[in-house]
Design an enzyme around this catalytic site. Structure first.
Site, PDB file in Angstrom:
ATOM      1  N   ARG A 104      -7.551  20.912 -13.434  1.00 30.95           N
ATOM      2  CA  ARG A 104      -6.510  19.973 -13.897  1.00 30.95           C
ATOM      3  C   ARG A 104      -6.789  19.468 -15.318  1.00 30.95           C
ATOM      4  NH1 ARG A 104      -3.142  15.413 -10.446  1.00 30.95           N
ATOM      5  NH2 ARG A 104      -1.784  14.845 -12.146  1.00 30.95           N
ATOM      6  N   GLU A 146      -8.544  16.241 -10.457  1.00 37.37           N
ATOM      7  CA  GLU A 146      -9.066  16.586 -11.773  1.00 37.37           C
ATOM      8  C   GLU A 146     -10.576  16.817 -11.788  1.00 37.37           C
ATOM      9  OE1 GLU A 146      -6.939  14.462 -14.844  1.00 37.37           O
ATOM     10  OE2 GLU A 146      -8.581  14.812 -16.237  1.00 37.37           O
ATOM     11  N   HIS A 150       4.483  10.292 -27.860  1.00 37.73           N
ATOM     12  CA  HIS A 150       3.457  10.958 -27.049  1.00 37.73           C
ATOM     13  C   HIS A 150       3.440  12.471 -27.301  1.00 37.73           C
ATOM     14  CE1 HIS A 150       0.741  11.487 -23.654  1.00 37.73           C
ATOM     15  NE2 HIS A 150       1.521  12.470 -23.249  1.00 37.73           N
ATOM     16  N   ARG A 206       0.828  -1.230   0.000  1.00 35.19           N
ATOM     17  CA  ARG A 206       0.000   0.000   0.000  1.00 35.19           C
ATOM     18  C   ARG A 206       0.854   1.269   0.000  1.00 35.19           C
ATOM     19  NH1 ARG A 206      -3.075  -2.656   4.050  1.00 35.19           N
ATOM     20  NH2 ARG A 206      -4.788  -3.796   3.119  1.00 35.19           N
ATOM     21  N   GLU A 231       5.019  18.379 -25.675  1.00 37.04           N
ATOM     22  CA  GLU A 231       4.292  18.574 -24.407  1.00 37.04           C
ATOM     23  C   GLU A 231       4.512  20.014 -23.916  1.00 37.04           C
ATOM     24  OE1 GLU A 231       2.794  15.243 -22.902  1.00 37.04           O
ATOM     25  OE2 GLU A 231       1.561  16.883 -22.235  1.00 37.04           O
ATOM     26  N   ASN A 270      -4.968  18.257 -20.031  1.00 37.14           N
ATOM     27  CA  ASN A 270      -5.339  17.277 -21.067  1.00 37.14           C
ATOM     28  C   ASN A 270      -5.465  17.903 -22.445  1.00 37.14           C
ATOM     29  OD1 ASN A 270      -5.522  15.304 -19.101  1.00 37.14           O
ATOM     30  ND2 ASN A 270      -7.681  15.697 -18.722  1.00 37.14           N
ATOM     31  N   LYS A 295       0.496  11.311 -11.109  1.00 42.89           N
ATOM     32  CA  LYS A 295      -0.349  10.311 -11.790  1.00 42.89           C
ATOM     33  C   LYS A 295       0.510   9.122 -12.168  1.00 42.89           C
ATOM     34  CE  LYS A 295      -4.150  12.690 -14.100  1.00 42.89           C
ATOM     35  NZ  LYS A 295      -4.708  13.048 -15.417  1.00 42.89           N
ATOM     36  N   LYS A 307       2.650  22.942 -13.793  1.00 48.96           N
ATOM     37  CA  LYS A 307       1.909  21.700 -13.554  1.00 48.96           C
ATOM     38  C   LYS A 307       1.592  21.536 -12.069  1.00 48.96           C
ATOM     39  CE  LYS A 307       1.368  16.865 -14.609  1.00 48.96           C
ATOM     40  NZ  LYS A 307       1.787  15.704 -15.375  1.00 48.96           N
ATOM     41  N   HIS A 330      -4.871  15.976 -25.737  1.00 46.61           N
ATOM     42  CA  HIS A 330      -4.658  14.559 -25.434  1.00 46.61           C
ATOM     43  C   HIS A 330      -5.737  13.632 -25.992  1.00 46.61           C
ATOM     44  CE1 HIS A 330      -1.400  15.981 -23.001  1.00 46.61           C
ATOM     45  NE2 HIS A 330      -1.087  14.762 -22.606  1.00 46.61           N
ATOM     46  N   HIS A 382      -3.959  10.741 -27.694  1.00 51.59           N
ATOM     47  CA  HIS A 382      -3.994   9.319 -27.317  1.00 51.59           C
ATOM     48  C   HIS A 382      -4.481   8.457 -28.483  1.00 51.59           C
ATOM     49  CE1 HIS A 382      -4.049  10.110 -22.683  1.00 51.59           C
ATOM     50  NE2 HIS A 382      -2.827  10.033 -23.167  1.00 51.59           N
TER      51      HIS A 382
HETATM   52  N1  NAD Z   1       1.930  10.324 -15.522  1.00 51.19           N
HETATM   53  C1  NAD Z   1       1.819  11.409 -16.238  1.00 51.19           C
HETATM   54  O1  NAD Z   1       1.388  12.457 -15.757  1.00 51.19           O
HETATM   55  C2  NAD Z   1       2.246  11.380 -17.685  1.00 51.19           C
HETATM   56  C3  NAD Z   1       2.296  12.570 -18.421  1.00 51.19           C
HETATM   57  C4  NAD Z   1       2.764  12.515 -19.743  1.00 51.19           C
HETATM   58  C5  NAD Z   1       3.148  11.313 -20.307  1.00 51.19           C
HETATM   59  N2  NAD Z   1       3.059  10.183 -19.557  1.00 51.19           N
HETATM   60  C6  NAD Z   1       3.458   8.894 -20.130  1.00 51.19           C
HETATM   61  O2  NAD Z   1       4.843   8.953 -20.444  1.00 51.19           O
HETATM   62  C7  NAD Z   1       5.117   8.008 -21.481  1.00 51.19           C
HETATM   63  C8  NAD Z   1       5.992   8.654 -22.531  1.00 51.19           C
HETATM   64  O3  NAD Z   1       7.195   9.006 -21.922  1.00 51.19           O
HETATM   65  P1  NAD Z   1       8.512   9.318 -22.769  1.00 51.19           P
HETATM   66  O4  NAD Z   1       8.174  10.217 -23.873  1.00 51.19           O
HETATM   67  O5  NAD Z   1       9.526   9.730 -21.784  1.00 51.19           O
HETATM   68  O6  NAD Z   1       8.823   7.923 -23.474  1.00 51.19           O
HETATM   69  P2  NAD Z   1       9.563   6.571 -23.021  1.00 51.19           P
HETATM   70  O7  NAD Z   1       9.562   6.390 -21.572  1.00 51.19           O
HETATM   71  O8  NAD Z   1       8.925   5.508 -23.840  1.00 51.19           O
HETATM   72  O9  NAD Z   1      11.067   6.801 -23.501  1.00 51.19           O
HETATM   73  C9  NAD Z   1      11.324   7.061 -24.852  1.00 51.19           C
HETATM   74  C10 NAD Z   1      12.627   6.472 -25.333  1.00 51.19           C
HETATM   75  O10 NAD Z   1      13.709   7.272 -24.919  1.00 51.19           O
HETATM   76  C11 NAD Z   1      14.787   6.441 -24.490  1.00 51.19           C
HETATM   77  N3  NAD Z   1      15.545   7.233 -23.508  1.00 51.19           N
HETATM   78  C12 NAD Z   1      15.095   7.682 -22.331  1.00 51.19           C
HETATM   79  N4  NAD Z   1      16.003   8.487 -21.776  1.00 51.19           N
HETATM   80  C13 NAD Z   1      17.060   8.516 -22.591  1.00 51.19           C
HETATM   81  C14 NAD Z   1      18.315   9.172 -22.551  1.00 51.19           C
HETATM   82  N5  NAD Z   1      18.623  10.016 -21.572  1.00 51.19           N
HETATM   83  N6  NAD Z   1      19.190   8.965 -23.558  1.00 51.19           N
HETATM   84  C15 NAD Z   1      18.871   8.135 -24.602  1.00 51.19           C
HETATM   85  N7  NAD Z   1      17.671   7.509 -24.700  1.00 51.19           N
HETATM   86  C16 NAD Z   1      16.791   7.708 -23.721  1.00 51.19           C
HETATM   87  C17 NAD Z   1      14.126   5.240 -23.925  1.00 51.19           C
HETATM   88  O11 NAD Z   1      14.982   4.147 -23.929  1.00 51.19           O
HETATM   89  C18 NAD Z   1      12.936   5.070 -24.853  1.00 51.19           C
HETATM   90  O12 NAD Z   1      13.295   4.299 -25.952  1.00 51.19           O
HETATM   91  C19 NAD Z   1       3.787   7.565 -22.042  1.00 51.19           C
HETATM   92  O13 NAD Z   1       3.506   6.291 -21.554  1.00 51.19           O
HETATM   93  C20 NAD Z   1       2.808   8.567 -21.441  1.00 51.19           C
HETATM   94  O14 NAD Z   1       1.528   8.024 -21.263  1.00 51.19           O
HETATM   95  C21 NAD Z   1       2.638  10.191 -18.277  1.00 51.19           C
END
Ligand code: NAD
Length: 382
Positions: free
Chosen positions: A266, A262, A289, A134, A198, A270, A156, A252, A273, A277
């Site tokens: 909040r 939200e 993304h 938990r 973003e 989105n 999130k 943020k 999005h 998505h």
């Molecule tokens: N929780 C939230 O509030 C929130 C907000 C926005 C996005 N997200 C989520 O985040 C995810 C997307 O994240 P992302 O864009 O970081 O993609 P990701 O985590 O898939 O990483 C993208 C790629 O970058 C590579 N990488 C990462 N850091 C690196 C570095 N320093 N040097 C070289 N390569 C590197 C990774 O190996 C991967 O192949 C999605 O799943 C999305 O839904 C969550």
């Protein structure tokens, strides 16, 4: 909400503490070489000495090796699990593997999950930390621009289910987020652009956030900062980059602390999005993304214009900015309108035959938080 800036160890580094009236919501250590303080920071916060590092393929091994050494200097015991690449990390199967590992290695609530990587790793790492016993300690070391400005901020967490993205998750704040721009030195250009996708969203909500929270923009609005200082080639040590990241984080957190679950404000996060998505899903995650969100923001502007909420000139200004940053306003032709409509129909914000959209209003920077758009209207504009 209180935002307190404290000087860090080096001149350019500082700690941001985001507090609600009752609790400390999130601590962010940001600045050059902040990653080298990770072990010390973890030691200050909790008594546990085990750290499960969640890692992803594609992230250079040097970052993992360095982190392990920084933890070991503080007598912290590093364990490592490598997750599958990208979205496939965010699955129930991977979550179960993490829980089993924690159980077999006898992790307690004072021990840590540390997500080293992009948003995919922080999303599943956060959910695993929220649910194991938990709630155990959670540290995030985001290594993509997108995760530094967004995914690692705001509490999130999520995994994907068969029918769509982020369908299971929780709100769970990390104890600490460590933002070091040097992680971005190895990031491929496509991922830097994704981060910018973003960031342009933040530029489109900044005035609304400023009106409704304690957030204060810098001497220039984010939109101007982007127009004046950034192109496709972003360098990790560009002096404009760290303040840009810090502004997005402050924006943020200001929103999140005002409306953690939200219920209204909040929703502005989105923006872009719903189509975003759908684009990710329909392209089988070949569209990143951030790129998907940028196209989604452009689509939201077109919808806003069709309802006379915003002038054509504002769309043109935004289109120019996307071009300058190397982001596409549109999506590949092989993705059919029907596929995208179907994907949008399963959006969490659908009510009956309409979806609640966040739309730009009056000028870039301001948004309307609740415009109902029917599926038919969506079909006409997509
Ligand atoms: N929780 C939230 O509030 C929130 C907000 C926005 C996005 N997200 C989520 O985040 C995810 C997307 O994240 P992302 O864009 O970081 O993609 P990701 O985590 O898939 O990483 C993208 C790629 O970058 C590579 N990488 C990462 N850091 C690196 C570095 N320093 N040097 C070289 N390569 C590197 C990774 O190996 C991967 O192949 C999605 O799943 C999305 O839904 C969550």
């Amino acid at each position: 909400m209180r935002i307190r800036l404290q000087p860090g160890k080096s001149d350019a580094a500082y700690t941001m503490l985001f507090k609600s009236n009752l609790t400390l919501a999130q601590r962010v250590d940001i600045g050059p070489e902040s990653r080298l303080r990770t072990g010390k920071i973890l030691k200050q916060i909790a008594t546990g000495n085990k750290v499960l590092i969640l890692h992803q393929p594609g992230l250079p091994e040097t970052w993992l090796a360095e982190l392990k050494s920084v933890l070991s200097e503080q007598s912290l015991e590093a364990h490592v699990l490598i997750l599958p690449a990208g979205e496939s990390a965010k699955s129930t199967a991977e979550l179960t593997k993490i829980w089993s590992y924690l159980q077999q290695s006898e992790f307690s609530r004072e021990d840590w999950i540390l997500a080293l990587g992009g948003g995919a790793v922080s999303d599943i790492g956060g959910f695993a930390a929220a649910t194991y016993l938990r709630g155990i300690k959670l540290a995030l070391c985001p290594t993509t621009l997108l995760a530094q400005v967004d995914a690692a901020i705001g509490g999130k967490t999520a995994i994907n289910l068969e029918h769509g993205k982020n369908l299971a998750g929780s709100f769970y704040f990390p104890e600490i987020v460590i933002i070091d721009p040097e992680y971005l030195s190895t990031l491929p250009e496509s991922e830097r652009k994704s981060g910018m996708g973003e960031i342009v969203k933040y530029a489109l909500i900044e005035s609304t956030v400023e009106e409704e929270t304690e957030y204060k923009s810098g001497h220039l609005p984010l939109l101007k900062v982007l127009e004046n200082n950034f192109t496709t080639n972003i360098s990790w040590n560009d002096p404009s980059l760290l303040p840009l990241i810090a502004s997005c984080i402050q924006m943020k957190m200001a929103v999140v602390l005002k409306d953690p679950h939200e219920s209204r404000l909040r929703r502005c996060l989105n923006l872009g999005h719903t189509l975003g998505h759908a684009l990710e899903k329909a392209s089988n995650f070949q569209i990143s993304h951030g790129q998907a969100v940028a196209s989604g923001c452009h689509f939201a502007l077109k919808l806003a214009q069709s309802r006379n909420l915003i002038a054509q000139a504002e769309i043109e200004r935004f289109t120019l900015l996307l071009e300058k940053l190397g982001l596409d306003k549109s999506y590949p032709e092989e993705l059919s309108r029907q596929t995208l409509l179907n994907a949008m129909s399963s959006d969490k914000k659908r009510q009956g035959d309409a979806i609640r959209f966040v739309l730009p209003e009056e000028r870039l920077g301001k948004v309307n938080l609740a415009t109902q758009i029917t599926l038919q209207e969506l079909g006409e504009h997509i």
